[in-house]
Scaffold this active site. Sequence first.
Site, PDB file in Angstrom:
ATOM      1  N   ARG A  56      11.246   3.565   3.004  1.00 18.89           N
ATOM      2  CA  ARG A  56      10.801   2.625   4.046  1.00 18.89           C
ATOM      3  C   ARG A  56      12.004   1.766   4.401  1.00 18.89           C
ATOM      4  O   ARG A  56      12.696   1.245   3.521  1.00 18.89           O
ATOM      5  CB  ARG A  56       9.660   1.744   3.555  1.00 18.89           C
ATOM      6  CG  ARG A  56       9.420   0.598   4.545  1.00 18.89           C
ATOM      7  CD  ARG A  56       8.193  -0.187   4.266  1.00 18.89           C
ATOM      8  NE  ARG A  56       7.002   0.573   4.600  1.00 18.89           N
ATOM      9  CZ  ARG A  56       5.798   0.022   4.716  1.00 18.89           C
ATOM     10  NH1 ARG A  56       5.630  -1.275   4.529  1.00 18.89           N
ATOM     11  NH2 ARG A  56       4.757   0.770   5.002  1.00 18.89           N
ATOM     12  N   LYS A 103      27.954  -4.002  -2.646  1.00 20.76           N
ATOM     13  CA  LYS A 103      29.418  -3.839  -2.621  1.00 20.76           C
ATOM     14  C   LYS A 103      29.875  -3.208  -1.315  1.00 20.76           C
ATOM     15  O   LYS A 103      31.045  -2.866  -1.164  1.00 20.76           O
ATOM     16  CB  LYS A 103      29.844  -2.952  -3.796  1.00 20.76           C
ATOM     17  CG  LYS A 103      29.487  -3.506  -5.157  1.00 20.76           C
ATOM     18  CD  LYS A 103      29.868  -2.497  -6.247  1.00 20.76           C
ATOM     19  CE  LYS A 103      28.780  -2.371  -7.284  1.00 20.76           C
ATOM     20  NZ  LYS A 103      28.978  -1.225  -8.161  1.00 20.76           N
ATOM     21  N   ARG A 120       0.792  -1.229   0.000  1.00 18.46           N
ATOM     22  CA  ARG A 120       0.000   0.000   0.000  1.00 18.46           C
ATOM     23  C   ARG A 120       0.822   1.276   0.000  1.00 18.46           C
ATOM     24  O   ARG A 120       0.566   2.201  -0.780  1.00 18.46           O
ATOM     25  CB  ARG A 120      -0.921   0.046   1.245  1.00 18.46           C
ATOM     26  CG  ARG A 120      -2.180  -0.710   1.087  1.00 18.46           C
ATOM     27  CD  ARG A 120      -2.591  -1.311   2.407  1.00 18.46           C
ATOM     28  NE  ARG A 120      -1.718  -2.431   2.661  1.00 18.46           N
ATOM     29  CZ  ARG A 120      -1.993  -3.671   2.247  1.00 18.46           C
ATOM     30  NH1 ARG A 120      -3.104  -3.923   1.651  1.00 18.46           N
ATOM     31  NH2 ARG A 120      -1.123  -4.645   2.459  1.00 18.46           N
ATOM     32  N   THR A 121       1.798   1.334   0.897  1.00 15.21           N
ATOM     33  CA  THR A 121       2.543   2.595   1.018  1.00 15.21           C
ATOM     34  C   THR A 121       3.303   2.861  -0.280  1.00 15.21           C
ATOM     35  O   THR A 121       3.310   3.983  -0.792  1.00 15.21           O
ATOM     36  CB  THR A 121       3.506   2.525   2.219  1.00 15.21           C
ATOM     37  OG1 THR A 121       2.761   2.057   3.349  1.00 15.21           O
ATOM     38  CG2 THR A 121       4.100   3.871   2.536  1.00 15.21           C
ATOM     39  N   HIS A 170       5.205   5.603  11.466  1.00 15.54           N
ATOM     40  CA  HIS A 170       4.692   5.534  10.094  1.00 15.54           C
ATOM     41  C   HIS A 170       3.830   6.790   9.919  1.00 15.54           C
ATOM     42  O   HIS A 170       2.601   6.728   9.876  1.00 15.54           O
ATOM     43  CB  HIS A 170       3.863   4.260   9.941  1.00 15.54           C
ATOM     44  CG  HIS A 170       3.607   3.833   8.513  1.00 15.54           C
ATOM     45  ND1 HIS A 170       3.873   4.635   7.423  1.00 15.54           N
ATOM     46  CD2 HIS A 170       3.088   2.680   8.022  1.00 15.54           C
ATOM     47  CE1 HIS A 170       3.531   3.985   6.323  1.00 15.54           C
ATOM     48  NE2 HIS A 170       3.055   2.799   6.662  1.00 15.54           N
TER      49      HIS A 170
HETATM   50  N1   CP Z   1      -0.314   0.014   5.837  1.00 16.27           N
HETATM   51  C1   CP Z   1       0.873  -0.254   5.244  1.00 16.27           C
HETATM   52  O1   CP Z   1       1.901   0.363   5.561  1.00 16.27           O
HETATM   53  O2   CP Z   1       0.821  -1.229   4.303  1.00 16.27           O
HETATM   54  P1   CP Z   1       2.054  -1.750   3.444  1.00 16.27           P
HETATM   55  O3   CP Z   1       3.023  -2.409   4.423  1.00 16.27           O
HETATM   56  O4   CP Z   1       1.461  -2.717   2.465  1.00 16.27           O
HETATM   57  O5   CP Z   1       2.709  -0.570   2.809  1.00 16.27           O
END
Ligand code: CP
Length: 360
Positions: free
Chosen positions: A142, A121, A92-93, A175
């Site tokens: 992420r 490397k 999703r993110t 998040h």
């Molecule tokens: N809610 C969320 O962060 O989903 P993903 O891990 O699929 O990005």
Amino acid sequence: MNGSVEQTRQTYQGWDEFYNKDIDEKLDFFKLNGRLFDVIFAQQFDRPFMDYLCKIADMIRLLAQTKMGQEKLRHLLPHKRAMLYFVQPSTRTFLSFQNACYILGLSVSESRGTSTSSEVKGESSEDTIRTFASYVDLIIARHPEAGFAEKTAWVLNQTDRPVPILNGGSGPDQHPTQALLDIYTLERSFQHIGGLDGKKIAMVGDLKRGRTVRSLSYLMKNYNDVSLYFVSPDIFRMKDDIKKFLKKRDIPYYETDDFESVMPLVDAIYMTRIQKEYSDGPSNEADTYPEFHFKKEHLSIIQPHCTIMHPLPRRYEIEVEVDNDPRAAYWQQERNGMWIRAALIAYIFGVESEILSEFS
Ligand code: CP
């Protein structure tokens, strides 16, 4: 020979001192000309900003309903490029940020792991991010390490080519853009009953290791008379840092392991998954904790307006029979992520007034 060598660990003078500062002391470092530049923590968002961003997201959502509106949006940022650096799994993110970029006309590059980059490397993560900054105007990251987005923003902001870093999830820590879409979803769900102010929200599941509930809890500082119900197995209770934050701001919270007793009381139920990827031993990770699942039979217990949310992905926390109930908001919630992330990117590049002017 597999060609992979240990990643270089670089020492940055001043980083440890900065990292250990109180969050409030750090906020200005991630701003430019009084506006947010990097998005690292949920604590960066105040109420005027939240209301503003939700308004921009509404406008983008409306414009995107027509071909002409979509074309207007696509012409806002065709001269900008974004890098999606996702070295922890995401559906999703990643997709909502990628499509938010497409909506606004940005070009997108991506790296979805370290195995094909020069990190194999031994290049450090910091040098990798600095390299991205040589080519793009925005980095969305992420990473499994708490503090990763913060450190890379701290490093880049001291170079001659700082580009904004948006934290798309940093380990079990934060998040922040998920919290934005959660607030947007709550505000949309409650738009006919006075918005989020005054509401009771249950957060259910693995509250100890779930970064979404942590970031969302921080954002409650912006709303009046909200109370939180933390519903979890004893081993997955919300951590003390969040409880201390809530106490300091007089935000009431209650802790229980009796989910059914809370169901009729609340205006929103925010379900979460047991975060087995962060397992540190003591729990029985084979247990799905069925007493913390939302089942079809519970639909008759909750209030008629109660909204059911989940950041997704889900496992067994919500039965699929719940999906078609009008109170199930989680599919709309994930789509809201695209609108609010587009709003955030428009804000970061200062083009949001062009969106708002379409409706003035
Ligand atoms: N809610 C969320 O962060 O989903 P993903 O891990 O699929 O990005």
